[in-house]
Design an enzyme around this catalytic site. Sequence first.
Site, PDB file in Angstrom:
ATOM      1  N   ASN A  14       0.830  -1.206   0.000  1.00 15.79           N
ATOM      2  CA  ASN A  14       0.000   0.000   0.000  1.00 15.79           C
ATOM      3  C   ASN A  14       0.864   1.256   0.000  1.00 15.79           C
ATOM      4  OD1 ASN A  14      -2.813  -0.827  -0.095  1.00 15.79           O
ATOM      5  ND2 ASN A  14      -2.458  -1.775   1.889  1.00 15.79           N
ATOM      6  N   ILE A  93      -0.031  -1.463  18.022  1.00 10.08           N
ATOM      7  CA  ILE A  93      -1.233  -0.810  18.546  1.00 10.08           C
ATOM      8  C   ILE A  93      -1.054   0.706  18.559  1.00 10.08           C
ATOM      9  CG2 ILE A  93      -2.628  -0.457  20.628  1.00 10.08           C
ATOM     10  CD1 ILE A  93      -2.118  -3.404  21.313  1.00 10.08           C
ATOM     11  N   ASN A 108      -6.844   4.498   7.725  1.00  8.60           N
ATOM     12  CA  ASN A 108      -6.441   3.100   7.608  1.00  8.60           C
ATOM     13  C   ASN A 108      -7.186   2.473   6.431  1.00  8.60           C
ATOM     14  OD1 ASN A 108      -5.272   0.528   8.579  1.00  8.60           O
ATOM     15  ND2 ASN A 108      -7.394   0.007   9.075  1.00  8.60           N
ATOM     16  N   HIS A 110      -8.703  -1.125   5.209  1.00  9.39           N
ATOM     17  CA  HIS A 110      -9.075  -2.449   5.721  1.00  9.39           C
ATOM     18  C   HIS A 110      -9.562  -3.309   4.556  1.00  9.39           C
ATOM     19  CE1 HIS A 110     -10.398  -5.453   8.608  1.00  9.39           C
ATOM     20  NE2 HIS A 110     -11.529  -5.541   7.942  1.00  9.39           N
ATOM     21  N   ASP A 151     -11.367  -0.519  13.751  1.00  5.53           N
ATOM     22  CA  ASP A 151     -12.098  -0.471  12.474  1.00  5.53           C
ATOM     23  C   ASP A 151     -13.442   0.235  12.606  1.00  5.53           C
ATOM     24  OD1 ASP A 151     -10.041  -1.873  11.195  1.00  5.53           O
ATOM     25  OD2 ASP A 151     -10.940  -3.806  11.661  1.00  5.53           O
ATOM     26  N   GLN A 179      -7.630  -4.419  -7.036  1.00  3.99           N
ATOM     27  CA  GLN A 179      -8.838  -3.768  -7.528  1.00  3.99           C
ATOM     28  C   GLN A 179      -9.398  -2.716  -6.576  1.00  3.99           C
ATOM     29  OE1 GLN A 179     -11.799  -6.584  -8.848  1.00  3.99           O
ATOM     30  NE2 GLN A 179     -10.361  -7.737 -10.109  1.00  3.99           N
TER      31      GLN A 179
END
Length: 209
Positions: A14, A93, A108, A110, A151, A179
Amino acid sequence: MLNIAVLVSGGGTNLQALIDARNRSELSGGKLALVVSGRADAFALQRAEKAGIPTEILLRKSFAAQEDYDRSLLEILSRYEIDLVVLAGFMTIISEKVVRHYENRIINVHPALIPSFCGEGFYGLKVHEAALTKGVRVTGATVHFVNEVCDGGPIILQKAVEVLPGDTPETLQRRVMEQAEWKLLPKAVSLFCEGRIEVADGRTVIKED
């Protein structure tokens, strides 16, 4: 021009997507100013160095207490005058202290469509294993702000990816990255740096150009 720090722990795919977007002049309003790694042997460090991005290594095990680690992380981010923190496969963390300091300035990515297959214990291949076990036909990726709930922060962007017959966790992971993750993350970073994301009542609003 906003300064961006990317926090990594592994291969840095990423991170590479962000570097590639920068090289294509698609990272509007932002500069990749720092990469912080939670591991000294992370391949992401090599990606950063090749791209001319300063790096720092910060090992959690080097600190006796979480608050000492937090203080060091915040000091590094302050030294580089960081405006936006991007978690890109960062396995250490992030405490509430750091989250509060960078409220709605930590994002972030996910590898699932939140609220599916997210929260404690859902990371890496475990996410895709769970999706295949459940038998879903569609999965995807989500870019979201980070808050004190795992999340659970406001969603910025999502993209669906088809699950194909015969998929393994590895093939599904790769398709979701190619994708969705590698497309969504640079776009979300650009939107933030252009000042086009607003957060109200726990939800995001993307302002038009």
